[in-house]
Design a protein around this motif. Structure first.
Motif, PDB file in Angstrom:
ATOM      1  N   MET A   1       0.866  -1.172   0.000  1.00 45.91           N
ATOM      2  CA  MET A   1       0.000   0.000   0.000  1.00 45.91           C
ATOM      3  C   MET A   1       0.905   1.225   0.000  1.00 45.91           C
ATOM      4  O   MET A   1       2.034   1.139  -0.457  1.00 45.91           O
ATOM      5  N   GLU A   2       0.449   2.351   0.501  1.00 48.18           N
ATOM      6  CA  GLU A   2       1.310   3.531   0.532  1.00 48.18           C
ATOM      7  C   GLU A   2       2.502   3.287   1.458  1.00 48.18           C
ATOM      8  O   GLU A   2       2.378   2.638   2.495  1.00 48.18           O
ATOM      9  N   ASN A   3       3.652   3.829   1.083  1.00 52.28           N
ATOM     10  CA  ASN A   3       4.848   3.675   1.905  1.00 52.28           C
ATOM     11  C   ASN A   3       4.790   4.680   3.052  1.00 52.28           C
ATOM     12  O   ASN A   3       5.140   5.849   2.899  1.00 52.28           O
ATOM     13  N   THR A   4       4.354   4.210   4.204  1.00 49.34           N
ATOM     14  CA  THR A   4       4.208   5.087   5.367  1.00 49.34           C
ATOM     15  C   THR A   4       5.367   4.962   6.350  1.00 49.34           C
ATOM     16  O   THR A   4       5.372   5.643   7.377  1.00 49.34           O
ATOM     17  N   LEU A   5       6.357   4.118   6.050  1.00 47.10           N
ATOM     18  CA  LEU A   5       7.449   3.933   7.006  1.00 47.10           C
ATOM     19  C   LEU A   5       8.258   5.214   7.233  1.00 47.10           C
ATOM     20  O   LEU A   5       8.663   5.486   8.369  1.00 47.10           O
ATOM     21  N   PRO A   6       8.512   6.043   6.198  1.00 46.57           N
ATOM     22  CA  PRO A   6       9.187   7.317   6.488  1.00 46.57           C
ATOM     23  C   PRO A   6       8.410   8.173   7.486  1.00 46.57           C
ATOM     24  O   PRO A   6       9.006   8.829   8.352  1.00 46.57           O
ATOM     25  N   VAL A   7       7.094   8.160   7.385  1.00 43.31           N
ATOM     26  CA  VAL A   7       6.251   8.935   8.305  1.00 43.31           C
ATOM     27  C   VAL A   7       6.395   8.395   9.726  1.00 43.31           C
ATOM     28  O   VAL A   7       6.457   9.158  10.699  1.00 43.31           O
ATOM     29  N   ILE A   8       6.451   7.073   9.860  1.00 41.00           N
ATOM     30  CA  ILE A   8       6.597   6.434  11.172  1.00 41.00           C
ATOM     31  C   ILE A   8       7.913   6.843  11.822  1.00 41.00           C
ATOM     32  O   ILE A   8       7.954   7.213  13.002  1.00 41.00           O
ATOM     33  N   PHE A   9       9.004   6.801  11.065  1.00 41.28           N
ATOM     34  CA  PHE A   9      10.299   7.209  11.619  1.00 41.28           C
ATOM     35  C   PHE A   9      10.306   8.698  11.958  1.00 41.28           C
ATOM     36  O   PHE A   9      10.893   9.099  12.973  1.00 41.28           O
ATOM     37  N   ASP A  10       9.672   9.509  11.136  1.00 43.64           N
ATOM     38  CA  ASP A  10       9.628  10.947  11.431  1.00 43.64           C
ATOM     39  C   ASP A  10       8.865  11.232  12.721  1.00 43.64           C
ATOM     40  O   ASP A  10       9.075  12.269  13.356  1.00 43.64           O
ATOM     41  N   ARG A  11       7.993  10.315  13.126  1.00 42.20           N
ATOM     42  CA  ARG A  11       7.242  10.468  14.377  1.00 42.20           C
ATOM     43  C   ARG A  11       8.044   9.991  15.593  1.00 42.20           C
ATOM     44  O   ARG A  11       7.548  10.052  16.719  1.00 42.20           O
ATOM     45  N   GLY A  12       9.259   9.487  15.374  1.00 45.55           N
ATOM     46  CA  GLY A  12      10.076   9.028  16.494  1.00 45.55           C
ATOM     47  C   GLY A  12       9.826   7.591  16.876  1.00 45.55           C
ATOM     48  O   GLY A  12      10.135   7.175  17.998  1.00 45.55           O
ATOM     49  N   LEU A  13       9.286   6.801  15.945  1.00 43.57           N
ATOM     50  CA  LEU A  13       9.007   5.382  16.169  1.00 43.57           C
ATOM     51  C   LEU A  13       9.882   4.551  15.240  1.00 43.57           C
ATOM     52  O   LEU A  13      10.341   5.040  14.208  1.00 43.57           O
ATOM     53  N   VAL A  14      10.100   3.286  15.589  1.00 38.78           N
ATOM     54  CA  VAL A  14      10.932   2.420  14.757  1.00 38.78           C
ATOM     55  C   VAL A  14      10.073   1.398  14.027  1.00 38.78           C
ATOM     56  O   VAL A  14       8.944   1.109  14.426  1.00 38.78           O
ATOM     57  N   GLY A  15      10.639   0.855  12.959  1.00 46.42           N
ATOM     58  CA  GLY A  15       9.923  -0.152  12.195  1.00 46.42           C
ATOM     59  C   GLY A  15      10.788  -0.711  11.093  1.00 46.42           C
ATOM     60  O   GLY A  15      11.993  -0.440  11.007  1.00 46.42           O
ATOM     61  N   THR A  16      10.164  -1.488  10.217  1.00 43.71           N
ATOM     62  CA  THR A  16      10.896  -2.132   9.133  1.00 43.71           C
ATOM     63  C   THR A  16       9.934  -2.479   8.011  1.00 43.71           C
ATOM     64  O   THR A  16       8.721  -2.599   8.226  1.00 43.71           O
ATOM     65  N   TYR A  17      10.476  -2.635   6.817  1.00 41.98           N
ATOM     66  CA  TYR A  17       9.703  -3.217   5.729  1.00 41.98           C
ATOM     67  C   TYR A  17       9.675  -4.735   5.922  1.00 41.98           C
ATOM     68  O   TYR A  17      10.640  -5.330   6.411  1.00 41.98           O
ATOM     69  N   HIS A  18       8.572  -5.358   5.516  1.00 46.79           N
ATOM     70  CA  HIS A  18       8.529  -6.823   5.585  1.00 46.79           C
ATOM     71  C   HIS A  18       7.423  -7.373   4.696  1.00 46.79           C
ATOM     72  O   HIS A  18       6.364  -6.759   4.546  1.00 46.79           O
ATOM     73  N   ASP A  19       7.696  -8.541   4.124  1.00 49.44           N
ATOM     74  CA  ASP A  19       6.720  -9.291   3.337  1.00 49.44           C
ATOM     75  C   ASP A  19       6.351 -10.532   4.145  1.00 49.44           C
ATOM     76  O   ASP A  19       7.201 -11.397   4.392  1.00 49.44           O
ATOM     77  N   TRP A  20       5.094 -10.630   4.564  1.00 46.78           N
ATOM     78  CA  TRP A  20       4.676 -11.738   5.420  1.00 46.78           C
ATOM     79  C   TRP A  20       4.525 -13.053   4.666  1.00 46.78           C
ATOM     80  O   TRP A  20       4.133 -14.064   5.265  1.00 46.78           O
ATOM     81  N   CYS A  21       4.871 -13.057   3.387  1.00 43.90           N
ATOM     82  CA  CYS A  21       5.010 -14.334   2.686  1.00 43.90           C
ATOM     83  C   CYS A  21       6.306 -15.035   3.100  1.00 43.90           C
ATOM     84  O   CYS A  21       6.537 -16.185   2.732  1.00 43.90           O
ATOM     85  N   GLU A  22       7.154 -14.320   3.840  1.00 39.58           N
ATOM     86  CA  GLU A  22       8.432 -14.868   4.291  1.00 39.58           C
ATOM     87  C   GLU A  22       8.553 -14.733   5.808  1.00 39.58           C
ATOM     88  O   GLU A  22       7.796 -14.007   6.446  1.00 39.58           O
ATOM     89  N   ALA A  23       9.550 -15.420   6.352  1.00 38.64           N
ATOM     90  CA  ALA A  23       9.814 -15.344   7.790  1.00 38.64           C
ATOM     91  C   ALA A  23      10.419 -13.992   8.149  1.00 38.64           C
ATOM     92  O   ALA A  23      11.074 -13.339   7.334  1.00 38.64           O
ATOM     93  N   PHE A  24      10.200 -13.584   9.380  1.00 40.66           N
ATOM     94  CA  PHE A  24      10.731 -12.318   9.892  1.00 40.66           C
ATOM     95  C   PHE A  24      12.168 -12.531  10.365  1.00 40.66           C
ATOM     96  O   PHE A  24      12.543 -13.628  10.785  1.00 40.66           O
ATOM     97  N   SER A  25      12.974 -11.482  10.318  1.00 40.05           N
ATOM     98  CA  SER A  25      14.392 -11.588  10.687  1.00 40.05           C
ATOM     99  C   SER A  25      14.570 -11.492  12.203  1.00 40.05           C
ATOM    100  O   SER A  25      15.089 -10.498  12.738  1.00 40.05           O
ATOM    101  N   THR A  26      14.134 -12.540  12.872  1.00 39.99           N
ATOM    102  CA  THR A  26      14.287 -12.604  14.321  1.00 39.99           C
ATOM    103  C   THR A  26      14.318 -14.057  14.751  1.00 39.99           C
ATOM    104  O   THR A  26      14.026 -14.968  13.972  1.00 39.99           O
ATOM    105  N   TYR A  27      14.665 -14.264  16.004  1.00 38.34           N
ATOM    106  CA  TYR A  27      14.676 -15.603  16.591  1.00 38.34           C
ATOM    107  C   TYR A  27      13.265 -16.002  17.020  1.00 38.34           C
ATOM    108  O   TYR A  27      12.375 -15.146  17.133  1.00 38.34           O
ATOM    109  N   PRO A  28      13.061 -17.278  17.311  1.00 41.60           N
ATOM    110  CA  PRO A  28      11.787 -17.680  17.915  1.00 41.60           C
ATOM    111  C   PRO A  28      11.606 -17.028  19.291  1.00 41.60           C
ATOM    112  O   PRO A  28      12.578 -16.665  19.956  1.00 41.60           O
ATOM    113  N   ARG A  29      10.331 -16.851  19.683  1.00 41.18           N
ATOM    114  CA  ARG A  29       9.974 -16.407  21.037  1.00 41.18           C
ATOM    115  C   ARG A  29      10.519 -15.014  21.366  1.00 41.18           C
ATOM    116  O   ARG A  29      11.144 -14.804  22.400  1.00 41.18           O
ATOM    117  N   THR A  30      10.254 -14.045  20.508  1.00 41.51           N
ATOM    118  CA  THR A  30      10.827 -12.719  20.746  1.00 41.51           C
ATOM    119  C   THR A  30       9.794 -11.602  20.915  1.00 41.51           C
ATOM    120  O   THR A  30      10.168 -10.495  21.304  1.00 41.51           O
TER     121      THR A  30
END
Length: 647
Positions: free
Chosen positions: A498-527
């Motif tokens: 959809m619209e790329n809102t991640l720049p807006v999120i960072f400008d608000r002082g919040l963190v985030g990442t791009y991700h495609d939920w057709c794939e696994a997330f870059s983290t360990y289990p149980r996090t």
């Protein structure tokens, strides 16, 4: 007279109530018209035949087995065994590569797994059984990273370059970079984070840090970071852009991360420049900084090579117009630079100077599986620039008002309406952020009534799987939690769904990442303690990836006793509930904060207290009707193996 006053009071009350009702409907329907509703327009217009096909696809009875014990810490897209076969040039094999088939089993916690320590206790101690890794307690014993004491892992705040502990190290940086109350520094990136003590203690300065490290021989770095309650991702600077937009971080830090910053044209340092907000700081410590003092004895390296590396870094930084804030000879441990706030220096460089300024056709905010580029994002010529062609003419530019020192200070920054909202969406509502905040404040208040652990502040690590403008995270900012805001992205197009809102999120002082939920997330289990999935399944209903794979991944990253709140159309939630029950989750339907009476039907429950997945839930077809599916993951850990503590 008293009767007249009473009648007047009644009229005033009715009038005020009427105004509040009008405000509610205005916000409610404007919010939907903005495209901020948790259901995408494509899903709302899905044909009945598609709905029937999906219902048939997921109509079976699910019962997933547990995975083999060897997969207890499995990271599908950072699998060291498979990645060893990949190219080693520029550490490509350490990057994200989703190879092989997705999991179709449930990862059981390690024996003896307990509910995690609460913040802020978790900053200094966690349960050993939750992350039973001994490597760092031995390999980094002399550097005080982490040690085991009985059934606890203790994090004393040490680090390779933290000669006076992490708090002393941070205070040293604060002599050159303004940190703390009233500072303009809110978001930081720690590259090669170790066990994330730097980020853990920057919370005291009001700084939110994304800690990043690869899954390498320093096992469990990111796993320890998240167990401690610090934002973290598996990742490395290699051949691809980091999964964040340009101008995201106010401060980027590397302490002995051993990256060759200037090899092959300096791609890695040019990527740091892309990620830095105009006016942002880069702090480097460890090799090759101050090699004259530390090179031979502390680092056991070649001083000739250290000198060569330092000269190359200084040269590239100068060509990128970075200002020297602190030289190693003055700051001892650190070398610090600052990115310019305007492009005036770019225009004054000698023709042909490398790296060049990026063309406007290069979308510097696009970062999902995008190869690193050797150019500098355009900047406005002056801090008052507003003209087309002055570095502010398109979505790939950095408007003057998002520079460090120009943004509102935290916490006022959380309500900031970024100009990047309008560069991406020229017709966006000027009140979009305010309306989004209002909506999610009501939703979060409702969620707190549904999930007792939220009232008790037992959860720390949150994820919004489809974050929009970050309103869900903004509604939580006063609580002792942090939120990973995910903006859904398509691997095939490298662009957001959809619209790329991640720049807006960072400008608000919040963190985030791009991700495609057709794939696994870059983290360990149980996090993660809480997963918020608003409109996720609507968005993926017409795509190739399977709901089963999305839910199995949610199970992998959700902590035992953690909660998933899935907000979507009822006809989709029926299928999701079937799969979730097959994953042994506790499942129940609930109304949204708006009531959605037309969507509820019968909220019948199974004998076990789970969701009754019947045609009655949500009416005849459930299309266009929104409900919540509140799911809790059980703790299926076996008893502790009772391994004797190390001596």
């Amino acid at each position: 007279m008293q009767n007249l006053r009473a009648k007047g009071n009644v009229r005033s009350y009715v009038f005020i109530s009427f105004l509040l009702l009008l405000l509610f409907f205005y916000v409610h329907y404007t919010w939907r018209s903005l495209g901020l509703q948790p259901v995408t327009s494509s899903s709302s217009s899905s044909s009945s035949s598609n709905a029937a096909a999906l219902a048939a696809k997921y109509s079976g009875v699910y019962d997933f087995d547990f995975c083999p014990a060897k997969l207890v810490d499995y990271t599908p897209c950072e699998d060291n065994k498979r990645s060893k076969k990949l190219p080693r040039r520029r550490h490509e094999y350490r990057e994200r590569h989703c190879l092989g088939d997705p999991l179709r089993c449930l990862i059981r916690p390690p024996p003896g797994y307990k509910f995690h320590a609460l913040w802020p206790t978790s900053r200094t101690e966690t349960w050993f059984d939750n992350v039973p890794s001994r490597y760092l307690t031995v390999a980094k014993a002399d550097q005080n990273w982490v040690r085991r004491e009985g059934e606890k892992m203790i994090f004393p705040g040490g680090g390779t370059m933290f000669h006076e502990g992490v708090t002393g190290y941070i205070e040293g940086i604060s002599h050159y970079v303004p940190l703390g109350e009233g500072s303009d520094i809110r978001l930081a990136l720690d590259v090669g984070c170790g066990v994330a003590s730097w980020g853990a203690y920057l919370f005291d300065k009001g700084v939110l840090t994304m800690s990043v490290a690869p899954r390498d021989n320093h096992e469990a770095q990111v796993q320890f970071a998240l167990e401690r309650g610090v934002p973290a991702l598996l990742g490395t600077l290699a051949t691809k852009r980091q999964p964040y937009p340009s101008s995201s971080f106010d401060l980027i830090h590397c302490s002995r991360c051993l990256i060759d910053w200037t090899s092959e044209g300096g791609y890695s340092l040019i990527e740091v420049n892309r990620l830095l907000r105009p006016g942002g700081y880069w702090v480097l410590s460890g090799p090759p900084v101050n090699w004259q003092k530390y090179g031979l004895e502390a680092w056991r390296g070649d001083n000739v090579e250290f000198n060569k590396s330092m000269v190359a870094i200084e040269d590239l930084a100068a060509r990128m117009c970075w200002e020297v804030v602190a030289k190693a000879a003055e700051a001892d441990l650190y070398a610090i630079w600052r990115k310019p706030r305007t492009g005036k220096c770019y225009a004054e460089r000698t023709e042909g100077t490398q790296p060049p300024v990026c063309e406007k056709t290069n979308d510097v905010d696009q970062a999902w599986y995008v190869t690193l580029t050797d150019c500098l994002p355009p900047l406005p010529l002056t801090e008052e620039s507003r003209q087309e062609g002055e570095g502010e003419g398109g979505p790939s530019s950095s408007p003057p008002s998002i520079a460090v020192g120009k943004l509102p200070k935290w916490p006022e920054r959380i309500n900031f309406t970024s100009p990047r909202l309008f560069s991406r969406q020229p017709s966006a509502n000027a009140d979009a952020i305010h309306l989004d905040n209002f909506r999610w404040q009501r939703a979060v208040a409702h969620y707190r009534r549904l999930v007792p652990a939220l009232i008790a502040n037992k959860f720390r690590n949150f994820m919004d799987m489809n974050a929009g403008y970050g309103g869900f995270a903004a509604a939580l900012f006063e609580y002792p939690v942090w939120v990973m805001n995910c903006v859904m992205t398509d691997k095939k197009t490298h662009d957001t769904m959809m619209e790329n809102t991640l720049p807006v999120i960072f400008d608000r002082g919040l963190v985030g990442t791009y991700h495609d939920w057709c794939e696994a997330f870059s983290t360990y289990p149980r996090t993660y303690d809480l997963l918020h999935a608003s409109g996720v399944f609507s968005a993926y209903a017409s795509r190739e990836c399977d709901f089963v794979d999305v839910l199995i991944e949610m199970d992998r990253i959700l902590r035992p006793e953690g909660v998933a709140i899935i907000r979507d159309e009822v006809w989709l939630l029926r299928s999701v509930a079937r799969i979730a029950e097959g994953m042994k989750w506790e499942v129940r339907f609930a109304k949204t904060e708006d009531g959605e009476e037309e969507a509820t039907g019968k909220e019948a429950q199974t004998a076990e207290g789970g969701a009754a997945v019947t045609e009655e839930t949500g009416g005849a077809d459930g299309k266009g009707k929104i409900m919540l599916l509140v799911c809790k993951k059980r703790n299926y850990a076996r008893p502790s193996l009772a391994v004797a503590p190390e001596t």
